[in-house]
Each structure stands twice: as C-alpha cells, then as structure tokens.
Scaffold this active site. Structure first.
Site, PDB file in Angstrom:
ATOM      1  N   HIS A 167      68.468  -1.503  46.216  1.00  0.00           N
ATOM      2  CA  HIS A 167      68.572  -1.715  44.854  1.00  0.00           C
ATOM      3  C   HIS A 167      67.666  -3.263  45.107  1.00  0.00           C
ATOM      4  CE1 HIS A 167      70.763  -3.969  41.712  1.00  0.00           C
ATOM      5  NE2 HIS A 167      71.304  -3.261  41.447  1.00  0.00           N
ATOM      6  N   LYS A 222      82.251  -2.971  41.656  1.00  0.00           N
ATOM      7  CA  LYS A 222      83.073  -0.909  42.207  1.00  0.00           C
ATOM      8  C   LYS A 222      83.598  -1.135  42.833  1.00  0.00           C
ATOM      9  CE  LYS A 222      77.978  -2.284  41.797  1.00  0.00           C
ATOM     10  NZ  LYS A 222      77.124  -1.394  40.743  1.00  0.00           N
ATOM     11  N   CYS A 238      67.757   0.317  38.272  1.00  0.00           N
ATOM     12  CA  CYS A 238      67.436  -0.791  39.237  1.00  0.00           C
ATOM     13  C   CYS A 238      67.075  -0.225  40.527  1.00  0.00           C
ATOM     14  CB  CYS A 238      68.898  -2.332  39.525  1.00  0.00           C
ATOM     15  SG  CYS A 238      69.100  -2.882  37.770  1.00  0.00           S
ATOM     16  N   GLN A 293      78.065   0.290  46.821  1.00  0.00           N
ATOM     17  CA  GLN A 293      78.101   1.771  46.553  1.00  0.00           C
ATOM     18  C   GLN A 293      79.171   2.059  47.615  1.00  0.00           C
ATOM     19  OE1 GLN A 293      77.879   2.816  43.702  1.00  0.00           O
ATOM     20  NE2 GLN A 293      76.247   1.420  42.647  1.00  0.00           N
ATOM     21  N   ASP A 314      73.646  -3.434  52.317  1.00  0.00           N
ATOM     22  CA  ASP A 314      73.892  -3.349  51.223  1.00  0.00           C
ATOM     23  C   ASP A 314      75.400  -2.261  50.684  1.00  0.00           C
ATOM     24  OD1 ASP A 314      74.437  -3.390  48.693  1.00  0.00           O
ATOM     25  OD2 ASP A 314      72.342  -3.332  47.523  1.00  0.00           O
TER      26      ASP A 314
HETATM   27  N1  C6P Z   1      74.127  -1.596  41.192  1.00  0.00           N
HETATM   28  C1  C6P Z   1      74.084   0.295  39.441  1.00  0.00           C
HETATM   29  O1  C6P Z   1      74.973   0.538  37.810  1.00  0.00           O
HETATM   30  P1  C6P Z   1      75.968  -6.629  41.588  1.00  0.00           P
HETATM   31  O2  C6P Z   1      75.671  -6.359  40.205  1.00  0.00           O
HETATM   32  O3  C6P Z   1      75.914  -7.808  42.571  1.00  0.00           O
HETATM   33  O4  C6P Z   1      77.148  -6.001  41.624  1.00  0.00           O
HETATM   34  O5  C6P Z   1      75.368  -5.545  42.764  1.00  0.00           O
HETATM   35  C2  C6P Z   1      74.064  -5.001  42.903  1.00  0.00           C
HETATM   36  C3  C6P Z   1      74.024  -4.082  43.737  1.00  0.00           C
HETATM   37  C4  C6P Z   1      73.260  -3.788  44.894  1.00  0.00           C
HETATM   38  N2  C6P Z   1      72.578  -2.481  45.547  1.00  0.00           N
HETATM   39  C5  C6P Z   1      73.372  -2.086  44.980  1.00  0.00           C
HETATM   40  C6  C6P Z   1      73.052  -0.820  45.679  1.00  0.00           C
HETATM   41  C7  C6P Z   1      74.007  -1.269  44.017  1.00  0.00           C
HETATM   42  O6  C6P Z   1      74.217  -0.498  43.352  1.00  0.00           O
HETATM   43  C8  C6P Z   1      74.032  -2.438  42.582  1.00  0.00           C
HETATM   44  C9  C6P Z   1      74.795  -2.498  41.560  1.00  0.00           C
HETATM   45  C10 C6P Z   1      74.920  -0.626  39.268  1.00  0.00           C
HETATM   46  O7  C6P Z   1      73.885   1.750  40.254  1.00  0.00           O
HETATM   47  C11 C6P Z   1      74.007  -1.976  38.944  1.00  0.00           C
HETATM   48  S1  C6P Z   1      72.136  -1.548  38.466  1.00  0.00           S
END
Ligand code: C6P
Length: 412
Positions: A124, A227, A365, A204, A201
């Site tokens: 991401h 999430k 992203c 997910q 990370d």
């Molecule tokens: N992905 C998606 O729709 P934040 O925004 O900090 O809560 O998470 C960022 C992030 C980091 N790593 C991974 C693997 C992610 O999937 C995400 C967030 C969302 O896939 C929004 S782009």
C-alpha cells in the site's frame, strides 16, 4: 443452544439495517473500512457520557478513571496481537501513522548511506512513501520484491535481494489489492538471518485471521482499528521493547517528556515517548470494545466464514464471461479484485451502487500493483463477518446488469 452462524451477527450492526438507494445494502467495501457493532458505538458514547477526562495528568478521580480505561485498552491490543508486554503497544491514528512512526523514529536513527530497504510490489502507498521520504534523506536505497502472475511474492527473488546491506524489510501481511496472504513468518526468518528488521503491515490482516507477533517473530506490526470494526482515527504499532527503548521520539509535545528545559529535554519511557499530545482516548476505548467483540465470536471462526464466502464468490464470478480476477494466489483472505472487459472499474462501481452493492473501484492506493498487471484499476469486493451469500448474489447480478448496459452480454 447452538451458536449462531457468523453472518447472523449482522444484526449487531445498526447501519446494515438501513436501505441504500431503496435496496438492501450489500456492503462489500470492508477493505476500506468495516461497519461498527452496537457494542463499539455504545462503548465510545458511554466514555463521553460517564468517564470523559484527559489522561495521565489529572489528580482527580475522572482523570484516573479515564487513564485506567485507556491503559486497559492497550492491554486489549496486546492480547489481540499476542505481544509479551503492553508497553510494546503504541497507540497511533492508524496503520499509516504507525508506519510513519517507524520510518521517522527508527528509520532516521538507523538508516545510513548505502543501506537497503526491501519492500514488495504489493505494498500500500503507506508502506512505500514513508520509506521513500526517509531513504531519500538517509541516502538509503529501496529494493522491491516482484510479483508472479497470480499475485504472489517471488520468494526466490526476495532471498536474492537480502544481504548485508539490508536494514529493513517492510511487507504487507494481506494485500488490499490482491487478497494474497504473504508467508511473513518465513520472510521474517530470512530477513533476520541477514540481520535486518521486519515491519509487517497488518491493516488487512487483524480482522480476518488470528495474529501472533511473537510466533511471527516480527519487529514491528501496524494496524488500524477502523478495519477491525472499531472507530476511525485509532490504531496501533507493536514494536519489540528493546527496539522501542532505543528509538528517539518523532513528535514532541505533552505526555512524551520526562523533563523540559530550554537547555534540553528528556524523554518518557515507551510507549508514552511516542504518544505526544492528548490521544484519541475514546477511540482507544472503542477499539478495545471491538477487540472484545471479535474475540467473543472468535477470529478463527470469522476467518473460516470469510474463506467459505470467498470460495463461493470466486466460483460465482469465474462463471461470468469477460471477467478476469486479479490476484489468484492459493493463500488469500476475503478480497476479490477483478476487471471486466469493456467496463471501466469506476463505471462498474457506479452501476453496482445503484443496485445497493457497495464495492471499491480504482487503484486501492497500490498503484505499483496496477502497473504490474497493466491495468488502471480494479473493482474490489472485500468481505467481513456480516457478509453472506445474498451479498455475493447481489454482486453477481449487478455485474450482469452492467454488462447488459454496456452491451457486453446478451439478455438471457
Ligand atoms: N487501505 C483500502 O481500501 P489507514 O488509512 O492508515 O487506516 O490504512 C492504510 C493502509 C495500509 N496498508 C494496507 C494494506 C491498507 O489496505 C491500508 C488501507 C484501504 O484498501 C484504504 S486505501
């Protein structure tokens, strides 16, 4: 009394009862954010009604009470991740801020010219850009593990990239664009063999499978509460205590100091050292309620339910002519990314929305993934515990409708 089916817990989520565009909502955008059960909404509002005060500084009863609740929430995160100690958990705004914390604190203190950071082709943006920012300042280089056509990491290439210059490996546990579950335990072992640190990370991952940072052996693990059925604006970083103790602060302010003088200041111990200013107290308490909620259902049960749903959905969409799945790894979590001949993912998303089906469309992203597969974006359905076969049926019917509208499929 027999246990209810996992999807029956949908009744705990008030928003799922509201029709969208006059239809039953099929919410398949859980990768972006999940909905919140009553228990989380109630925990946050109860905090404001009954326990609100600032933490760590008050001598009065309410402040001590709020501090206790906040620190109990940290203990819940420790339990979720299987960390050895609660002071290895730093509250952040989410995954993005957790990764930035590591980049700006650990990265700036440890990266030297010529050092290498190994990322993967399915990261991401929040696990790419912070490293670009600090690598640029330190004179370090970024190396990237390539992907196979099915959307898996090329482990042979990964091993070849590792060496004495590797200082850090930063890898996504579950890809938000492909659904691939990466073999992080093995990757960590290989990285540690060359003396590198590993950040995972887990944005997910944590809502979709049990995670144990000690069993994985990772140095850093980042996730977002929103999430995981929790509030937005709260998440956490796990970091092994000996690393955290050696790391300098990255943001200054109240609550992160021991002493302050104009001649110089000294720092509090971790995790306070990394929590400058008033944190998201209510969010942490809401996150604790979310952790209790999923623990009561059982993360393995949730994982099994989502896996069955993913298999069902995969089989259903594979029968649609002109549809191509992006990400077909054998090890996948509940994410279905696809493209449909002649229909832009955004158009597909708009047509599905009119049918009450909420998906995400675009690059998610993860632009390097799209570049790797030569596509501008995908349509993505992502599952949570409250989804069931009706959501998959609505998705499949909506795709059929879009194909008819675009003249890609004859009426039956
Ligand atoms: N992905 C998606 O729709 P934040 O925004 O900090 O809560 O998470 C960022 C992030 C980091 N790593 C991974 C693997 C992610 O999937 C995400 C967030 C969302 O896939 C929004 S782009």
């Amino acid at each position: 009394m027999s246990m209810p089916a996992v999807a029956d817990f949908a009744r705990d989520f008030p928003i799922l009862a509201r029709p969208v565009r006059g239809r039953r909502l099929a919410y398949l955008d859980n990768g972006a954010t999940t909905h919140k059960p009553e228990a989380v909404i109630e925990a946050e509002s109860r905090f404001y009604r009954e326990s609100n005060a600032n933490i760590h500084r008050g001598v009065h009863w309410l402040s001590q009470h709020a501090t206790d609740l906040y620190e109990q929430a940290r203990e819940r995160v420790r339990g979720l991740l299987g960390a050895a100690r609660a002071d290895e958990i730093v509250f952040t705004r989410g995954t993005t801020e957790a990764i930035n914390l590591v980049a700006y604190s650990w990265g700036r203190a440890n990266l030297r010219p010529g050092d290498e950071i190994v990322l993967t082709g399915m990261e991401h943006h929040s696990n790419i850009v912070p490293w670009q920012l600090v690598a640029g300042q330190a004179g370090a280089t970024i190396r990237v593990v390539p992907l196979t056509d099915s959307g898996e990491l090329r482990l042979d290439a990964y091993e070849a990239l590792l060496g004495p210059r590797t200082r850090l490996v930063a890898v996504v546990h579950v890809s938000n664009a492909l659904g691939t579950v990466n073999p992080v335990a093995r990757m960590i072992e290989l990285a540690h063999a060359v003396g590198a640190r590993v950040l995972v990370d887990g944005a997910q991952a944590v809502a979709h499978q049990p995670v144990d940072v000690q069993a994985l052996g990772c140095d850093f693990y980042a996730f977002s509460g929103h999430k995981l059925y929790g509030p937005t604006g709260i998440g956490a970083l796990y970091a092994r205590s000996e690393l955290l103790e050696a790391m300098p602060p990255w943001q200054g302010g109240g609550d992160m100091i021991r002493t302050v003088a104009f001649e110089g200041s000294t720092w509090a111990e971790p995790p306070q050292r990394f929590e400058a200013g008033t944190p998201n107290i209510a969010g942490a308490i809401g996150l604790a309620a979310a952790i209790d909620y999923v623990a009561a259902i059982g993360l393995q049960r949730i994982a099994d339910h989502e896996h069955r749903l993913l298999e069902h959905a995969t089989a259903a969409v594979e029968r649609i002519p002109g549809l191509r799945l992006i990400g077909t790894a054998p090890e996948k979590a509940g994410i279905l990314s696809f493209v449909v001949d002649g229909i832009h993912p955004h158009d597909l998303g708009t047509i599905l929305d009119a049918e009450g089906v909420a998906i995400r469309a675009g690059h998610h992203c993860a632009m390097p993934v799209m570049t790797r597969f030569g596509i501008p974006g995908t349509a993505r359905a992502s599952f949570a515990l409250y989804n069931d076969e009706r959501d998959v049926e609505a998705l499949v019917a909506g795709i059929g409708k879009a194909q008819q509208m675009f003249g890609r499929r004859p009426h039956r």
